[in-house]
Design an enzyme around this catalytic site. Structure first.
Site, short mmCIF file in Angstrom:
data_model
loop_
_atom_site.label_atom_id
_atom_site.label_comp_id
_atom_site.label_asym_id
_atom_site.label_seq_id
_atom_site.Cartn_x
_atom_site.Cartn_y
_atom_site.Cartn_z
N GLU A 104 -6.42 -6.57 0.41
CA GLU A 104 -5.67 -5.76 -0.57
C GLU A 104 -5.69 -4.28 -0.19
OE1 GLU A 104 -3.86 -7.17 -2.69
OE2 GLU A 104 -4.68 -9.20 -2.68
N ASN A 116 -2.39 -2.20 1.16
CA ASN A 116 -1.89 -1.02 0.44
C ASN A 116 -1.65 0.16 1.38
OD1 ASN A 116 -1.77 -2.26 -2.00
ND2 ASN A 116 -3.58 -1.27 -2.88
N ARG A 161 6.17 -6.68 -5.70
CA ARG A 161 4.72 -6.88 -5.59
C ARG A 161 4.11 -7.09 -6.98
NH1 ARG A 161 2.51 -6.17 -0.86
NH2 ARG A 161 0.52 -5.67 -1.81
N1 ADP Z 1 -2.92 3.47 0.05
C1 ADP Z 1 -1.97 3.77 -0.88
N2 ADP Z 1 -1.09 4.76 -0.66
C2 ADP Z 1 -0.13 5.08 -1.56
N3 ADP Z 1 0.00 4.42 -2.74
C3 ADP Z 1 -0.84 3.42 -3.03
C4 ADP Z 1 -1.87 3.04 -2.13
N4 ADP Z 1 -2.57 2.02 -2.67
C5 ADP Z 1 -1.99 1.78 -3.86
N5 ADP Z 1 -0.96 2.62 -4.11
C6 ADP Z 1 -0.12 2.67 -5.31
O1 ADP Z 1 -0.80 1.99 -6.36
C7 ADP Z 1 0.01 0.92 -6.86
C8 ADP Z 1 -0.86 -0.24 -7.32
O2 ADP Z 1 -1.52 -0.83 -6.21
P1 ADP Z 1 -2.01 -2.35 -6.27
O3 ADP Z 1 -2.81 -2.56 -7.53
O4 ADP Z 1 -2.68 -2.66 -5.01
O5 ADP Z 1 -0.68 -3.20 -6.45
P2 ADP Z 1 0.55 -3.50 -5.43
O6 ADP Z 1 0.08 -3.27 -4.03
O7 ADP Z 1 0.86 -4.93 -5.69
O8 ADP Z 1 1.66 -2.58 -5.82
C9 ADP Z 1 0.95 0.59 -5.72
O9 ADP Z 1 2.14 -0.04 -6.20
C10 ADP Z 1 1.22 1.97 -5.12
O10 ADP Z 1 2.21 2.66 -5.83
#
Ligand code: ADP
Ligand code: ADP
Lengths: 111, 151, 151, 111
Positions: C48, C52, C107
């Site tokens: 995960e 991301n 997602r």
């Molecule tokens: N490394 C990252 N860089 C930029 N934005 C991020 C990052 N990790 C997470 N996000 C933001 O946080 C949101 C939620 O992340 P997450 O809970 O992993 O759900 P998903 O990946 O399914 O969208 C993402 O949709 C994104 O907008």
């Protein structure tokens, strides 16, 4: 990786599996040297049937045990060399020192 | 299939990390057009190079905070692997690279030979006190072992 | 069993490297006293976090030279994993960490929830333009999934 | 990983294996969307028997296909969930939308 062994009279069979590098070389050395010290072992047969990888550290441990067994007048053999590890064993020359057997039974009856 | 990749890893210089380095290099090779036999050759070369850094590079008692670096790059079906340590280095590189030459009586002295015979190129850069850097390349479609078996 | 280890990896930010990061973390965890179920939980959390960085951190078109860093440390049966990128960062971290919150309609928004529920601790440090840093820890002997299954 | 599929009448069976993350999610999405576009597919059954790992990217691809199938009046189901991946599927809520079957035969006859 768990090393298995079995003593059949004065014959020690060691069964190895997975990837054999310096970590397994050290464990193999410890196990065999300990048994050679404590028990009446004459011949050593190493079963490689379940082995997927061998590097020069493990080959070194094999040769080291060969020297000791040979000095004591015993015989050492390899049981079942899988295709992917055969070239490495051949390059190292171990087959010039040790016989190869198709099964543990064959090794034990050849003795 | 992956066209380009680059993975850089810094591993604590402990025996258990030789397998980690091997698997990492294998995964990157497998992303390219390398066959199973070729990936096995890469694993052997990496195993030898990283083992040397762990075993010869550093004194065992001071090993705790030492590390081995490996860089794996894939570009148009050529794999480049650079393994380096900041250990004691090699006095006579040419001699050390000869088959059956080892500073340790319990070892075979086949590490460099295996790297050479399983990769397309091998360069060793080392000097006492300056560490050791091993650079190897291999192009997909050149399985050395299978050639050997065919002979 | 390994008492202490430290592996640092820098991976090109491509989808195929998510599996590389996962396997690397799994190998270090497996060197410690972690059960198979616990190693599976570590794999999920790493998958995960690295996904991301690859998917949200960088714009897909500029991804070529971007990279994701992961640091895996094992100390007395505690695994610490830090995943970081130098990507666009997150505006509202608290909101982003809520379950089912995603900036991408395809997602699930479960990434952070999965990291949180499968590790012992989770810290996210991020700001727009400053990249994202995720720090997670897990002590051996705390399998969360098996607890869940027992309920 | 190679994705297998089979069309049985209007039922599409997709067989997955190994670790399913964003790479496999993209391949799964491409395969199913292409078949939904070109063939008369009504129901989708996903066989997970050989799967060892699933993350939220793959679950997202599963849910995305569910939305499309559901809009078209079809049914979607999961065939054989291995123990280690079950908790992840449960946490994501997919079982609230899709039935679970013990075999492909069971899924096809349930339709
Ligand atoms: N490394 C990252 N860089 C930029 N934005 C991020 C990052 N990790 C997470 N996000 C933001 O946080 C949101 C939620 O992340 P997450 O809970 O992993 O759900 P998903 O990946 O399914 O969208 C993402 O949709 C994104 O907008
Ligand atoms: N990274 C290194 N640091 C210091 N010395 C090394 C290094 N790599 C190799 N050497 C030296 O070169 C010799 C030959 O290496 P090699 O062919 O791999 O055989 P072996 O490891 O079996 O000794 C070693 O015995 C050692 O003295």
């Amino acid at each position: 990786m768990a090393i298995e062994h079995e003593l059949v009279g004065a014959n020690l069979i060691v069964r190895l599996n997975g990837e054999l590098d310096l970590v397994e070389a050290a464990a193999f050395k410890r196990l065999v040297d300990d048994l050679l010290d404590r028990r009446k072992v004459r011949n050593l047969y190493v079963n490689l049937a379940q082995v997927t990888f061998v590097d020069s550290s493990f080959l070194g441990a094999l040769l080291g045990r060969y020297r000791r067994i040979n000095t004591q007048g015993g015989r050492m053999g390899i049981i079942r060399t899988p295709g992917p590890v055969r070239p490495t064993l051949e390059l190292s020359g171990v087959f010039r020192m040790m016989a190869e057997y198709g099964s543990e039974q064959e090794a034990l009856t050849a003795g | 299939m992956v066209q380009r990749n680059r993975v850089l890893v810094e591993l604590a210089a402990i025996p258990e990390n030789v397998g980690v380095a091997r698997l990492l290099a294998a995964m990157v090779a497998a992303q390219g057009d390398f066959t199973v036999a070729e990936v096995d050759e890469v694993k052997l070369a990496v195993s030898e190079a990283v083992t040397n850094a762990v075993v010869h590079g550093y004194q065992p008692d001071s090993a705790q905070d030492h590390s081995v670096r490996m860089e794996v790059s894939l570009r148009e079906n050529v794999l480049e692997i650079i393994v380096s340590d900041a250990g004691r280095g090699i006095e006579n590189v040419q001699l050390a690279m000869q088959p059956a030459v080892s500073s340790d009586p319990d070892r075979m002295g086949l590490g460099f030979s295996f790297m050479e015979s399983h990769m397309d190129s091998l360069e060793v850069d080392s000097a006492p006190g300056r560490g050791t850097r091993v650079r190897m390349t291999k192009r997909a479609g050149t399985a050395h072992l299978s050639r050997l078996e065919a002979n």
